[in-house]
Design a protein around this motif. Sequence first.
Motif, short mmCIF file in Angstrom:
data_model
loop_
_atom_site.label_atom_id
_atom_site.label_comp_id
_atom_site.label_asym_id
_atom_site.label_seq_id
_atom_site.Cartn_x
_atom_site.Cartn_y
_atom_site.Cartn_z
N PHE A 22 10.64 41.62 9.38
CA PHE A 22 11.79 41.00 8.71
C PHE A 22 11.65 41.08 7.19
O PHE A 22 12.65 41.23 6.48
CB PHE A 22 11.94 39.55 9.15
N LEU A 23 10.43 40.98 6.69
CA LEU A 23 10.22 41.13 5.25
C LEU A 23 10.59 42.53 4.78
O LEU A 23 11.23 42.71 3.74
CB LEU A 23 8.76 40.83 4.90
N ARG A 24 10.19 43.53 5.57
CA ARG A 24 10.50 44.91 5.20
C ARG A 24 11.99 45.21 5.32
O ARG A 24 12.52 46.06 4.62
CB ARG A 24 9.70 45.88 6.08
N ALA A 25 12.65 44.50 6.24
CA ALA A 25 14.08 44.74 6.46
C ALA A 25 14.96 43.85 5.61
O ALA A 25 16.18 43.89 5.72
CB ALA A 25 14.41 44.53 7.94
N GLY A 26 14.35 43.05 4.74
CA GLY A 26 15.09 42.02 4.01
C GLY A 26 15.87 42.51 2.81
O GLY A 26 16.49 41.71 2.13
N GLY A 27 15.83 43.81 2.51
CA GLY A 27 16.64 44.34 1.42
C GLY A 27 15.85 44.61 0.16
O GLY A 27 16.11 45.59 -0.54
N THR A 28 14.86 43.76 -0.17
CA THR A 28 14.09 43.98 -1.40
C THR A 28 12.89 44.88 -1.16
O THR A 28 12.25 45.32 -2.11
CB THR A 28 13.60 42.64 -1.96
N ALA A 29 12.57 45.14 0.13
CA ALA A 29 11.51 46.06 0.52
C ALA A 29 10.20 45.80 -0.22
O ALA A 29 9.68 46.67 -0.92
CB ALA A 29 11.94 47.51 0.30
N PRO A 30 9.61 44.60 -0.10
CA PRO A 30 8.30 44.37 -0.72
C PRO A 30 7.22 45.15 0.02
O PRO A 30 7.41 45.60 1.15
CB PRO A 30 8.11 42.86 -0.53
N GLU A 31 6.09 45.31 -0.63
CA GLU A 31 4.93 45.90 0.04
C GLU A 31 4.30 44.82 0.91
O GLU A 31 3.97 43.73 0.44
CB GLU A 31 3.92 46.38 -1.01
N VAL A 32 4.13 45.11 2.19
CA VAL A 32 3.59 44.13 3.15
C VAL A 32 2.34 44.70 3.79
O VAL A 32 2.35 45.82 4.32
CB VAL A 32 4.62 43.78 4.24
N VAL A 33 1.25 43.94 3.73
CA VAL A 33 -0.01 44.32 4.35
C VAL A 33 -0.30 43.34 5.48
O VAL A 33 -0.34 42.12 5.25
CB VAL A 33 -1.18 44.29 3.33
N VAL A 34 -0.47 43.85 6.70
CA VAL A 34 -0.79 43.01 7.85
C VAL A 34 -2.28 43.13 8.13
O VAL A 34 -2.80 44.24 8.28
CB VAL A 34 0.01 43.41 9.09
N LEU A 35 -2.96 41.99 8.19
CA LEU A 35 -4.40 41.96 8.47
C LEU A 35 -4.62 41.34 9.84
O LEU A 35 -4.22 40.21 10.10
CB LEU A 35 -5.12 41.13 7.41
N GLU A 36 -5.27 42.07 10.73
CA GLU A 36 -5.57 41.59 12.08
C GLU A 36 -7.07 41.71 12.34
O GLU A 36 -7.63 42.80 12.24
CB GLU A 36 -4.78 42.38 13.12
N ALA A 37 -7.70 40.59 12.66
CA ALA A 37 -9.16 40.58 12.87
C ALA A 37 -9.56 41.39 14.09
O ALA A 37 -10.64 42.01 14.11
CB ALA A 37 -9.64 39.13 13.00
N ASP A 38 -8.73 41.41 15.10
CA ASP A 38 -9.05 42.12 16.34
C ASP A 38 -8.73 43.61 16.18
O ASP A 38 -8.00 44.01 15.29
CB ASP A 38 -8.23 41.52 17.50
N ASP A 39 -9.27 44.40 17.10
CA ASP A 39 -8.92 45.82 17.12
C ASP A 39 -7.59 46.05 17.81
O ASP A 39 -7.08 47.17 17.82
CB ASP A 39 -10.02 46.62 17.84
N ARG A 40 -7.04 45.01 18.43
CA ARG A 40 -5.78 45.11 19.16
C ARG A 40 -4.73 44.23 18.49
O ARG A 40 -5.02 43.12 18.08
CB ARG A 40 -5.99 44.66 20.61
N LEU A 41 -3.51 44.72 18.43
CA LEU A 41 -2.39 43.93 17.92
C LEU A 41 -1.70 43.21 19.08
O LEU A 41 -1.88 43.55 20.24
CB LEU A 41 -1.39 44.84 17.21
#
Length: 459
Positions: A22-41
């Motif tokens: 939703f952040l990427r689709a919000g129109g302003t297109a900010p840079e978004v980094v997703v951090l996941e501790a596991d090897d699986r999403l």
Amino acid sequence: MAGPQRIAVIGGGISGLATAHFLRAGGTAPEVVVLEADDRLGGKVLTREVAGHRVDTGPDGLLVRAPAMRALVDALGLGPALVTPAAAGAYLWSGSALRRLPAGAQFGLPHRIRPLLRSRLLSPAGLLRAAGDLVLPASALPEDPTVADLVRARFGGQVLDRLVDPLLGGIHAGRADRLSARSTVPDVAALARTSRSLHLALRRDAGSARPGPAFATLRTGLGALVTALAASLDDVRRGTAATALEPGVRGYRVHCDTGGPLEVDAVVLAVPAPAAARLLAPLAPTAAHALAGIPYADVASVVLAYPREAVRRALDGTGFLVPPAAQRLIVGCTWLPAKWSHLADPAVVLVRCSVGRHGDTRWTAFDDRELVARVHRELTPALDLSAPPVHSHVQRWRQGLPQYTVGHAGRLETIDTALRALPGVHVTGAAYRGVGVASCVVDAERTASLLLGDAVPRG
């Protein structure tokens, strides 16, 4: 004012991935980094192969009646893969038999009388007490009543014990005498506050419901939703745990267990409440204390595949629920080929059993083999089984389901108030405003909208 340009989303479950989307689709297109501790999403959304079929071992359905959920499915191109339930109705383990749950019940509360009479789930005295809702004066309830407080006052103990509590166990792995009605069943609680008769209010509410199926799943499992969300994002880092959060040059500095720290304008904590509490403790101790006060239930799903001829009971519903008073390990059982037609197989019958409630951890003492054996023994009379399963899969979910106990709304208010002192920091996920996938998506969309409107001061 301009929103943040670089955002860290900590947690790669459905809430984190949806927020990032939703952040990427919000129109302003900010840079978004997703951090996941596991090897699986995906967090609790997990699809496994059992007996040649892709079976969900976490949530197995989507509330597609929620506009945000349906819109996300369509935006990701997954609409054609939706499958609606093939069967209707479910059963309750009552005494030593399965009895059909009455049709026309919301959270186990009846708004149609005839199906309740036919179900034979209540004694004559229990039926008479349930009918008391029609004539009793409005109930005086505490500001934040438990579900048990609300139901017992209107319908009596049998409706509570035989209808409502089993359903809460199946959805929330919780108990009616601990869960806040205001937070767990807000629509019902609102009707109870504004109507003298809850039964009549439920009837009116049911009459205004939108037509069409409320729930659906994806033909290849809900893991496809995780895959599609991840594919819509540019920077998803698996195996990268956020270890600390502190003020930084741009706004906040996120320390990770691999690589250097990230300088970001804003942070979304899409992790379970205890993990969010640990990260926020140095910056917002009041919020951290409230987060740490959200309890969780350990649960497991046990998927069993039986030879077709071994299941001698007709699977004429989606499955059955078990009341706490029965003292069984099984909380609920889904008859997968009856619920989802794409899981029908001429050779095997797949069933999925949920075990574990808040306060009941007996099952954690058993290894997978023993747990399967005990679940099979409990299933045998319910399904008239003549043989053991030929395949099995056990999925254990430590801290699987947050509990919206009394005081939950106050905890959320404390968290929100404390985080106002940290512009650009937000929490989202199942621990707050709904445990289902659709509720998480709705809250993710809300969080993204709030964040894109935040102006984060530069250091």
